[in-house]
Write a protein that holds these residues in place. Structure first.
Motif, PDB file in Angstrom:
ATOM      1  N   PRO A  70     -41.359   8.531  11.559  1.00 29.27           N
ATOM      2  CA  PRO A  70     -42.217   9.022  10.476  1.00 29.27           C
ATOM      3  C   PRO A  70     -41.478   9.396   9.194  1.00 29.27           C
ATOM      4  CG  PRO A  70     -42.900   9.984  12.550  1.00 29.27           C
ATOM      5  CD  PRO A  70     -41.615   9.247  12.817  1.00 29.27           C
ATOM      6  N   GLY A  71     -40.343  10.073   9.299  1.00 29.02           N
ATOM      7  CA  GLY A  71     -39.616  10.464   8.089  1.00 29.02           C
ATOM      8  C   GLY A  71     -39.154   9.271   7.279  1.00 29.02           C
ATOM      9  N   GLU A  72     -38.647   8.266   7.959  1.00 26.11           N
ATOM     10  CA  GLU A  72     -38.202   7.065   7.256  1.00 26.11           C
ATOM     11  C   GLU A  72     -39.388   6.281   6.701  1.00 26.11           C
ATOM     12  OE1 GLU A  72     -34.448   5.069   8.536  1.00 26.11           O
ATOM     13  OE2 GLU A  72     -34.872   6.164  10.386  1.00 26.11           O
ATOM     14  N   ARG A  73     -40.487   6.239   7.438  1.00 29.29           N
ATOM     15  CA  ARG A  73     -41.695   5.581   6.924  1.00 29.29           C
ATOM     16  C   ARG A  73     -42.207   6.288   5.672  1.00 29.29           C
ATOM     17  NH1 ARG A  73     -45.998   5.604  11.202  1.00 29.29           N
ATOM     18  NH2 ARG A  73     -47.171   4.518   9.594  1.00 29.29           N
ATOM     19  N   ALA A  74     -42.171   7.622   5.673  1.00 27.70           N
ATOM     20  CA  ALA A  74     -42.631   8.373   4.501  1.00 27.70           C
ATOM     21  C   ALA A  74     -41.729   8.108   3.301  1.00 27.70           C
ATOM     22  CB  ALA A  74     -42.670   9.865   4.824  1.00 27.70           C
ATOM     23  N   VAL A  75     -40.418   8.115   3.521  1.00 22.51           N
ATOM     24  CA  VAL A  75     -39.484   7.823   2.419  1.00 22.51           C
ATOM     25  C   VAL A  75     -39.754   6.421   1.893  1.00 22.51           C
ATOM     26  CG1 VAL A  75     -37.063   7.436   1.820  1.00 22.51           C
ATOM     27  CG2 VAL A  75     -37.711   9.450   3.165  1.00 22.51           C
ATOM     28  N   ARG A  76     -39.911   5.467   2.777  1.00 21.60           N
ATOM     29  CA  ARG A  76     -40.193   4.086   2.369  1.00 21.60           C
ATOM     30  C   ARG A  76     -41.467   4.044   1.514  1.00 21.60           C
ATOM     31  NH1 ARG A  76     -40.491   1.436   7.315  1.00 21.60           N
ATOM     32  NH2 ARG A  76     -42.718   1.752   7.427  1.00 21.60           N
ATOM     33  N   GLY A  77     -42.502   4.763   1.936  1.00 27.10           N
ATOM     34  CA  GLY A  77     -43.744   4.799   1.170  1.00 27.10           C
ATOM     35  C   GLY A  77     -43.578   5.413  -0.202  1.00 27.10           C
ATOM     36  N   LEU A  78     -42.764   6.459  -0.288  1.00 26.91           N
ATOM     37  CA  LEU A  78     -42.527   7.096  -1.589  1.00 26.91           C
ATOM     38  C   LEU A  78     -41.699   6.200  -2.496  1.00 26.91           C
ATOM     39  CD1 LEU A  78     -41.915  10.744  -0.384  1.00 26.91           C
ATOM     40  CD2 LEU A  78     -43.919   9.867  -1.607  1.00 26.91           C
ATOM     41  N   ARG A 101     -49.533   9.955  -2.380  1.00 28.39           N
ATOM     42  CA  ARG A 101     -48.869   8.649  -2.300  1.00 28.39           C
ATOM     43  C   ARG A 101     -49.153   7.899  -1.000  1.00 28.39           C
ATOM     44  NH1 ARG A 101     -48.117   8.332  -7.419  1.00 28.39           N
ATOM     45  NH2 ARG A 101     -46.300   9.350  -8.291  1.00 28.39           N
ATOM     46  N   LEU A 102     -49.440   8.628   0.073  1.00 27.53           N
ATOM     47  CA  LEU A 102     -49.630   7.977   1.367  1.00 27.53           C
ATOM     48  C   LEU A 102     -51.056   8.127   1.888  1.00 27.53           C
ATOM     49  CD1 LEU A 102     -46.273   9.013   3.072  1.00 27.53           C
ATOM     50  CD2 LEU A 102     -46.768   6.977   1.725  1.00 27.53           C
ATOM     51  N   ALA A 103     -52.010   8.278   0.976  1.00 26.34           N
ATOM     52  CA  ALA A 103     -53.404   8.486   1.361  1.00 26.34           C
ATOM     53  C   ALA A 103     -53.935   7.367   2.254  1.00 26.34           C
ATOM     54  CB  ALA A 103     -54.279   8.627   0.123  1.00 26.34           C
ATOM     55  N   GLU A 104     -53.421   6.165   2.084  1.00 27.75           N
ATOM     56  CA  GLU A 104     -53.895   5.036   2.882  1.00 27.75           C
ATOM     57  C   GLU A 104     -53.253   4.986   4.276  1.00 27.75           C
ATOM     58  OE1 GLU A 104     -50.247   3.765   0.648  1.00 27.75           O
ATOM     59  OE2 GLU A 104     -52.044   4.875   0.129  1.00 27.75           O
ATOM     60  N   GLN A 105     -52.425   5.980   4.617  1.00 28.10           N
ATOM     61  CA  GLN A 105     -51.768   6.030   5.925  1.00 28.10           C
ATOM     62  C   GLN A 105     -52.032   7.384   6.612  1.00 28.10           C
ATOM     63  OE1 GLN A 105     -47.881   4.862   4.062  1.00 28.10           O
ATOM     64  NE2 GLN A 105     -47.772   3.613   5.916  1.00 28.10           N
ATOM     65  N   ASP A 136     -52.455   8.206   9.646  1.00 28.94           N
ATOM     66  CA  ASP A 136     -51.670   8.430  10.865  1.00 28.94           C
ATOM     67  C   ASP A 136     -50.290   8.982  10.520  1.00 28.94           C
ATOM     68  OD1 ASP A 136     -51.060   5.854   9.696  1.00 28.94           O
ATOM     69  OD2 ASP A 136     -49.926   5.377  11.521  1.00 28.94           O
ATOM     70  N   LEU A 137     -49.711   8.510   9.447  1.00 25.81           N
ATOM     71  CA  LEU A 137     -48.402   9.000   9.011  1.00 25.81           C
ATOM     72  C   LEU A 137     -48.519  10.416   8.446  1.00 25.81           C
ATOM     73  CD1 LEU A 137     -45.399   8.606   8.559  1.00 25.81           C
ATOM     74  CD2 LEU A 137     -45.933   7.376   6.454  1.00 25.81           C
ATOM     75  N   LEU A 138     -49.534  10.672   7.664  1.00 25.12           N
ATOM     76  CA  LEU A 138     -49.730  12.016   7.117  1.00 25.12           C
ATOM     77  C   LEU A 138     -49.906  13.048   8.220  1.00 25.12           C
ATOM     78  CD1 LEU A 138     -52.036  11.311   4.059  1.00 25.12           C
ATOM     79  CD2 LEU A 138     -49.667  12.082   4.038  1.00 25.12           C
ATOM     80  N   ALA A 139     -50.557  12.667   9.298  1.00 22.87           N
ATOM     81  CA  ALA A 139     -50.777  13.590  10.415  1.00 22.87           C
ATOM     82  C   ALA A 139     -49.453  14.050  11.026  1.00 22.87           C
ATOM     83  CB  ALA A 139     -51.641  12.931  11.478  1.00 22.87           C
ATOM     84  N   GLU A 140     -48.415  13.228  10.957  1.00 30.35           N
ATOM     85  CA  GLU A 140     -47.094  13.580  11.484  1.00 30.35           C
ATOM     86  C   GLU A 140     -46.500  14.796  10.768  1.00 30.35           C
ATOM     87  OE1 GLU A 140     -45.325  12.277  13.987  1.00 30.35           O
ATOM     88  OE2 GLU A 140     -46.559  10.529  14.434  1.00 30.35           O
ATOM     89  N   PHE A 141     -46.909  15.030   9.515  1.00 30.54           N
ATOM     90  CA  PHE A 141     -46.338  16.095   8.700  1.00 30.54           C
ATOM     91  C   PHE A 141     -47.276  17.290   8.523  1.00 30.54           C
ATOM     92  CE2 PHE A 141     -44.213  12.199   7.564  1.00 30.54           C
ATOM     93  CZ  PHE A 141     -42.886  12.581   7.618  1.00 30.54           C
ATOM     94  N   ALA A 142     -48.424  17.262   9.162  1.00 31.55           N
ATOM     95  CA  ALA A 142     -49.435  18.303   8.960  1.00 31.55           C
ATOM     96  C   ALA A 142     -48.937  19.702   9.308  1.00 31.55           C
ATOM     97  CB  ALA A 142     -50.688  17.979   9.765  1.00 31.55           C
TER      98      ALA A 142
END
Length: 164
Positions: free
Chosen positions: A33-41, A85-89, A91-97
């Motif tokens: 998740p952390g790497e996916r979030a960085v990639r998205g940003l 920035r990651l509104a379309e993901q 499932d990924l946002l839930a990882e950081f809730a």
């Protein structure tokens, strides 16, 4: 936050043989998740001249901390930027809730590396030295391979504001 093999930190000469800095790599193929979030940003940079994208300091930044012989480098963003920035993901946002922000300043930690090193990223004009971030597909055999991947057009490079 656990470090994964897809993200590294090392002192390298990023701008010239005498100029040593901190280089982080992010595996763009990682499911972490952390790497996916960085990639998205990184994908939401602000375009400048052809081929150059700029990240605003509040979009993605780095924080340094020293504890004994360890230098911690944490990639951070704000929860508001992450959500926007990651509104379309979702499932990924839930990882950081449930992850609390750092230091009460609303910075949300995404990735952290903490190697044992005596390297100190010196301040310049009152500002901590920037962190170079290379995104690349798949695991990298060695830190030396990262700049080669960038030169071959297989990797992207971002310069992140950093502070202590």
């Amino acid at each position: 936050m656990n470090a994964s093999p897809g993200i590294r930190i090392t002192a390298v000469p990023p701008f010239g043989a005498a100029d040593v800095g901190v280089l982080l790599s992010v595996d763009t193929a990682s499911a972490e998740p952390g790497e996916r979030a960085v990639r998205g940003l990184l994908g939401h940079g602000h375009e400048g001249e052809e081929g150059v994208h700029h990240l605003l300091p509040h979009d993605l930044a780095a924080r340094y901390a020293r504890a004994g012989d360890r230098l911690a480098v944490t990639l951070v963003t704000t929860r508001a930027v992450l959500v926007r920035r990651l509104a379309e993901q979702p499932d990924l946002l839930a990882e950081f809730a449930d992850i609390p922000t750092e230091g009460g300043d609303a910075w949300l930690p995404l990735r952290r590396r903490e190697p044992a090193t005596d390297f100190v990223p010196a301040d310049r004009d009152g500002e901590a030295r920037a962190v170079l971030l290379i995104d690349h597909p798949g695991p990298v055999a060695s830190p030396e391979a990262l700049p080669a991947g960038f030169e071959a057009g297989e990797s992207g490079l971002a310069v992140l504001n950093a502070r202590w």
